[in-house]
Design a protein around this motif. Sequence first.
Motif, PDB file in Angstrom:
ATOM      1  N   ASP A   1       0.826  -1.215   0.000  1.00  0.00           N
ATOM      2  CA  ASP A   1       0.000   0.000   0.000  1.00  0.00           C
ATOM      3  C   ASP A   1       0.856   1.259   0.000  1.00  0.00           C
ATOM      4  O   ASP A   1       0.549   2.236  -0.689  1.00  0.00           O
ATOM      5  CB  ASP A   1      -0.942   0.014   1.198  1.00  0.00           C
ATOM      6  CG  ASP A   1      -2.078  -0.992   1.076  1.00  0.00           C
ATOM      7  OD1 ASP A   1      -2.308  -1.519  -0.047  1.00  0.00           O
ATOM      8  OD2 ASP A   1      -2.729  -1.269   2.097  1.00  0.00           O
TER       9      ASP A   1
ATOM     10  N   LYS B   1       2.346   2.309  -3.318  1.00  0.00           N
ATOM     11  CA  LYS B   1       1.384   2.981  -4.191  1.00  0.00           C
ATOM     12  C   LYS B   1       1.293   4.478  -3.898  1.00  0.00           C
ATOM     13  O   LYS B   1       0.915   5.259  -4.761  1.00  0.00           O
ATOM     14  CB  LYS B   1       0.001   2.358  -4.042  1.00  0.00           C
ATOM     15  CG  LYS B   1      -0.092   0.935  -4.530  1.00  0.00           C
ATOM     16  CD  LYS B   1      -1.463   0.364  -4.239  1.00  0.00           C
ATOM     17  CE  LYS B   1      -1.528  -1.115  -4.542  1.00  0.00           C
ATOM     18  NZ  LYS B   1      -2.802  -1.711  -4.109  1.00  0.00           N
TER      19      LYS B   1
ATOM     20  N   ALA C   1      -2.814   3.442   5.930  1.00  0.00           N
ATOM     21  CA  ALA C   1      -2.346   2.161   5.376  1.00  0.00           C
ATOM     22  C   ALA C   1      -2.096   1.155   6.491  1.00  0.00           C
ATOM     23  O   ALA C   1      -2.422  -0.027   6.363  1.00  0.00           O
ATOM     24  CB  ALA C   1      -1.084   2.368   4.547  1.00  0.00           C
TER      25      ALA C   1
ATOM     26  N   LYS D   1      -5.551   0.103   7.903  1.00  0.00           N
ATOM     27  CA  LYS D   1      -6.226  -0.759   6.930  1.00  0.00           C
ATOM     28  C   LYS D   1      -5.748  -2.206   7.054  1.00  0.00           C
ATOM     29  O   LYS D   1      -6.511  -3.147   6.852  1.00  0.00           O
ATOM     30  CB  LYS D   1      -5.956  -0.242   5.512  1.00  0.00           C
ATOM     31  CG  LYS D   1      -6.468  -1.131   4.413  1.00  0.00           C
ATOM     32  CD  LYS D   1      -6.048  -0.601   3.055  1.00  0.00           C
ATOM     33  CE  LYS D   1      -6.334  -1.636   1.974  1.00  0.00           C
ATOM     34  NZ  LYS D   1      -5.682  -1.298   0.721  1.00  0.00           N
ATOM     35  N   ASN D   2      -4.481  -2.372   7.409  1.00  0.00           N
ATOM     36  CA  ASN D   2      -3.887  -3.700   7.494  1.00  0.00           C
ATOM     37  C   ASN D   2      -3.736  -4.205   8.923  1.00  0.00           C
ATOM     38  O   ASN D   2      -3.022  -5.180   9.172  1.00  0.00           O
ATOM     39  CB  ASN D   2      -2.542  -3.702   6.766  1.00  0.00           C
ATOM     40  CG  ASN D   2      -2.729  -3.524   5.274  1.00  0.00           C
ATOM     41  OD1 ASN D   2      -3.195  -4.426   4.594  1.00  0.00           O
ATOM     42  ND2 ASN D   2      -2.408  -2.340   4.773  1.00  0.00           N
TER      43      ASN D   2
END
Length: 142
Positions: A42, A45, A78, A81-82
């Motif tokens: 992530d 990106k 990020a 999210k993980n």
Amino acid sequence: MKKLLALLFSLCLAAAAHAAADPDRYLLTVATLQKMEAVNKDLSKLKISKKSDEDDDDNQSVEEFAKKLDADPRVKAALAKNGMTSMDFSLATYAMFAAGMHLMFESSMDKKKGAALYASYPKERQANIELLRKNPQFMAKK
């Protein structure tokens, strides 16, 4: 006496909470390595530019690295999210680096000195080395 014991107990808890995080005592798991891999994917990106003239990353503590991660809302997102916190990611990164360095130089070490060095590590670091040895797919890729 009970109040004194309660006060001492609470002070011990507070001291433990403020103690410096030790990546040598952080135990990596396959799940943690998978989360780190997802976070790194992530983050790649995001194309965040690194300003090397601002930071001295070579001597950065685990806590400083975590603060740096927290400073960017995109990085925090990020991580969240993980399923990781900045401190989790920071500790895992340093623990993985230490274990990876041992594995990287292991073959060039004198066997007796290498075994003595390995034996000197805390059990968590030894376990991290064995985890990476068994899961080389998580080692740094270029």
